[in-house]
Design a protein around this motif. Structure first.
Motif, PDB file in Angstrom:
ATOM      1  N   ILE A 131      -3.463  21.975 -24.449  1.00 42.77           N
ATOM      2  CA  ILE A 131      -3.743  22.861 -23.321  1.00 42.77           C
ATOM      3  C   ILE A 131      -3.660  24.275 -23.862  1.00 42.77           C
ATOM      4  O   ILE A 131      -2.770  24.596 -24.648  1.00 42.77           O
ATOM      5  CB  ILE A 131      -2.685  22.736 -22.195  1.00 42.77           C
ATOM      6  N   GLN A 132      -4.618  25.117 -23.453  1.00 47.45           N
ATOM      7  CA  GLN A 132      -4.519  26.514 -23.869  1.00 47.45           C
ATOM      8  C   GLN A 132      -3.848  27.323 -22.761  1.00 47.45           C
ATOM      9  O   GLN A 132      -4.186  27.159 -21.592  1.00 47.45           O
ATOM     10  CB  GLN A 132      -5.918  27.076 -24.154  1.00 47.45           C
ATOM     11  N   TYR A 133      -2.895  28.155 -23.133  1.00 45.22           N
ATOM     12  CA  TYR A 133      -2.183  28.979 -22.153  1.00 45.22           C
ATOM     13  C   TYR A 133      -2.805  30.367 -22.115  1.00 45.22           C
ATOM     14  O   TYR A 133      -3.096  30.960 -23.147  1.00 45.22           O
ATOM     15  CB  TYR A 133      -0.712  29.119 -22.528  1.00 45.22           C
ATOM     16  N   VAL A 134      -2.982  30.877 -20.893  1.00 41.35           N
ATOM     17  CA  VAL A 134      -3.535  32.219 -20.716  1.00 41.35           C
ATOM     18  C   VAL A 134      -2.549  33.075 -19.923  1.00 41.35           C
ATOM     19  O   VAL A 134      -2.040  32.642 -18.887  1.00 41.35           O
ATOM     20  CB  VAL A 134      -4.884  32.160 -19.959  1.00 41.35           C
ATOM     21  N   TYR A 135      -2.264  34.242 -20.462  1.00 41.59           N
ATOM     22  CA  TYR A 135      -1.307  35.160 -19.825  1.00 41.59           C
ATOM     23  C   TYR A 135      -2.025  36.440 -19.406  1.00 41.59           C
ATOM     24  O   TYR A 135      -2.886  36.946 -20.142  1.00 41.59           O
ATOM     25  CB  TYR A 135      -0.206  35.565 -20.817  1.00 41.59           C
ATOM     26  N   ILE A 138       1.520  31.222 -15.672  1.00 37.71           N
ATOM     27  CA  ILE A 138       0.664  30.984 -16.843  1.00 37.71           C
ATOM     28  C   ILE A 138      -0.543  30.211 -16.336  1.00 37.71           C
ATOM     29  O   ILE A 138      -0.401  29.296 -15.537  1.00 37.71           O
ATOM     30  CB  ILE A 138       1.364  30.115 -17.911  1.00 37.71           C
ATOM     31  N   GLN A 139      -1.722  30.589 -16.826  1.00 35.82           N
ATOM     32  CA  GLN A 139      -2.897  29.810 -16.448  1.00 35.82           C
ATOM     33  C   GLN A 139      -3.187  28.787 -17.544  1.00 35.82           C
ATOM     34  O   GLN A 139      -3.179  29.125 -18.733  1.00 35.82           O
ATOM     35  CB  GLN A 139      -4.102  30.732 -16.255  1.00 35.82           C
ATOM     36  N   TYR A 140      -3.428  27.560 -17.146  1.00 37.34           N
ATOM     37  CA  TYR A 140      -3.725  26.505 -18.108  1.00 37.34           C
ATOM     38  C   TYR A 140      -5.236  26.326 -18.223  1.00 37.34           C
ATOM     39  O   TYR A 140      -5.940  26.303 -17.215  1.00 37.34           O
ATOM     40  CB  TYR A 140      -3.123  25.174 -17.650  1.00 37.34           C
ATOM     41  N   VAL A 141      -5.700  26.167 -19.455  1.00 33.87           N
ATOM     42  CA  VAL A 141      -7.124  25.954 -19.703  1.00 33.87           C
ATOM     43  C   VAL A 141      -7.317  24.642 -20.460  1.00 33.87           C
ATOM     44  O   VAL A 141      -6.637  24.397 -21.467  1.00 33.87           O
ATOM     45  CB  VAL A 141      -7.721  27.123 -20.517  1.00 33.87           C
ATOM     46  N   TYR A 142      -8.189  23.824 -19.951  1.00 35.42           N
ATOM     47  CA  TYR A 142      -8.468  22.518 -20.558  1.00 35.42           C
ATOM     48  C   TYR A 142      -9.910  22.466 -21.061  1.00 35.42           C
ATOM     49  O   TYR A 142     -10.817  22.969 -20.386  1.00 35.42           O
ATOM     50  CB  TYR A 142      -8.305  21.397 -19.518  1.00 35.42           C
ATOM     51  N   LYS A 156     -14.918  25.003 -20.496  1.00 36.00           N
ATOM     52  CA  LYS A 156     -13.477  25.091 -20.217  1.00 36.00           C
ATOM     53  C   LYS A 156     -13.226  24.933 -18.722  1.00 36.00           C
ATOM     54  O   LYS A 156     -14.024  25.389 -17.900  1.00 36.00           O
ATOM     55  CB  LYS A 156     -12.938  26.466 -20.643  1.00 36.00           C
ATOM     56  N   PHE A 157     -12.090  24.312 -18.394  1.00 38.79           N
ATOM     57  CA  PHE A 157     -11.630  24.303 -17.008  1.00 38.79           C
ATOM     58  C   PHE A 157     -10.410  25.214 -16.912  1.00 38.79           C
ATOM     59  O   PHE A 157      -9.395  24.998 -17.575  1.00 38.79           O
ATOM     60  CB  PHE A 157     -11.254  22.886 -16.552  1.00 38.79           C
ATOM     61  N   PHE A 158     -10.515  26.249 -16.087  1.00 32.81           N
ATOM     62  CA  PHE A 158      -9.401  27.179 -15.857  1.00 32.81           C
ATOM     63  C   PHE A 158      -8.681  26.757 -14.587  1.00 32.81           C
ATOM     64  O   PHE A 158      -9.241  26.843 -13.501  1.00 32.81           O
ATOM     65  CB  PHE A 158      -9.917  28.616 -15.699  1.00 32.81           C
TER      66      PHE A 158
END
Lengths: 278, 278
Positions: A13-17, B13-17, B3-5
């Motif tokens: 999972i990529q984290y976005v701040y 924190i926003q997770y991106v898949y 990507k799914f935001f």
């Protein structure tokens, strides 16, 4: 608002701040260093694209990394912290009055400087007179010590790149030889849910060297995988036991948490037998 | 890759898949439903922009939601699952042979249909003859039951929007009245690290109604905050105790985990006294 997209090669999972403000961006001899301000977490330290700490939740990692072995050891006088240039682990270890000498071994001096400048609440104990800073490779430092350290704590970046040397059988051997007869060693060992093979490998290597090996965990929302594991190697003492009164001031760590944070023995056995079915 | 935001209004924190393929996108009477394929997690179910389950890690949430109370109760014959339209909680509850009747109350029929179509390993037990499906509001259903249920499990979406009615004192009263004299109730109660005020509120409301209230946690990497909490209300039995042999086949839940998953009492006391310093 500007966004920071974490670049963790180990995370599915990529984290976005949200980035309120970039406070620092630089490149040391070893890595890219960035500091930015986030509305929820406060200041965040990023090394090579991976979040290392946030002002808001760093206490979880630093307390759990240090206080378990520091309370399992009856009286740690001489301690080494390998890595952890931000100073968070140093701060926690020095809460223990029994500590007379703390070797603080950080390969990248720039991380120490960055923390001193931007994270005073984390780096606050680095200049304590008990601390001796050595900016060098942790594996090299440990090789030279001989039965002099009561506790060794590895607070490295992820088990890739230049931190790899801190997770080899050879390193664990030097660690064992550097420890006094009741000595204890603890290292981060990644996520039990995302990286269980890596956790297994670290545990397996440590089992070749230490008579007592164990594993405990903590939930850390800002580290990928979140179900974060810590591996303990001990020369004689069971790390699940507390051997001195808990007097340190902490936000999370408590006497009861010490007991319940260790992986239940039935699950631990499955891990070692490679029977964890995920 | 697309990507799914994730759009979780509660998460800092926003997770991106990564999205390998969108398998379904639709709108029910209640919410937007999406299913996509991710290279690591397999199929992922999204409701109103928030990840509800992934094929790879759903076992953690579903096992921990159900098996604690199902083992603390000596012989749950009649059980209600409120929400959890995917069928994961139903699957786990039905692993207990003592269960004779399971009321499965999901307000949104479309979630059940979507799970049946895309998540056969999760929805596999929905058609068990012991299951009675009612597509209606869970609070309404519970109001009509009177001392008939041994265990009530709330598996709702986050405590906002239409799931709010499942977290009121009034609802907890209906739950208590619907339970038999040894009855037990469990509900998700959000993240102990990100939403501790919400956890406190749920606990506080439950304490007004149930003689025994407790809290346990699990690390769930795909839910924001990760240090996920479950609140238990019990009419007479201590939920920390196991009252029947653990025979169910699980990936994570074990007898020892049952004991160690509860919040250590010293930390729990701090939570109730609003002394958690984070």
């Amino acid at each position: 608002m500007i966004k920071f997209f974490e670049k963790d090669p180990y995370a599915p999972i990529q984290y976005v701040y949200d980035v309120e403000k970039v406070l620092y961006k630089g490149k040391s001899k070893f890595q890219e260093i960035m500091v930015f301000e986030n509305p929820y977490f406060g200041k965040i330290l990023v090394l090579d694209g991976v979040v290392q700490l946030t002002e808001r939740d760093e206490f979880i990692y630093h307390e759990m990394l240090t206080h378990v072995v520091m309370h399992a050891h009856p009286e740690a006088k001489t301690v080494a912290v390998i890595g952890g240039g931000d100073g968070g682990a140093v701060r926690e270890v020095l809460k223990h009055d029994c500590v007379e000498k703390l070797y603080f071994i950080e390969i990248d001096e720039e991380v120490i400087n960055t923390s001193k400048k931007f994270f005073p609440s984390v780096s606050c104990s680095i200049d304590d007179p008990r601390v001796e800073i050595r900016c060098m490779d942790g594996a090299e430092f440990i090789k030279e010590m001989n039965e002099t350290l009561d506790v060794i704590i590895v607070d490295s970046t992820d088990i890739i790149g230049f931190a790899k040397s801190l997770f080899t059988v050879e390193f664990f051997k030097s660690v064992r030889d550097a420890l006094t007869k009741n000595g204890m060693f603890v290292t981060l060992s990644e996520s039990l849910i995302f990286h269980k093979e890596l956790v297994y490998e670290v545990q397996n290597s440590m089992k070749l060297i230490f008579p007592i090996v164990d594993l405990y965990t903590a939930s850390i929302a800002t580290y990928a995988g979140n179900w974060w594991s810590f591996s303990v190697g001990s020369k004689s003492l069971d790390p699940r036991e507390i051997r001195k009164p808990v007097k340190v001031s902490t936000k999370l760590y408590t006497e009861e948490l010490h007991k319940s944070c260790f992986l239940p023995r039935d699950i631990y056995k499955k891990l070692l037998n490679k029977q964890l079915d995920w």
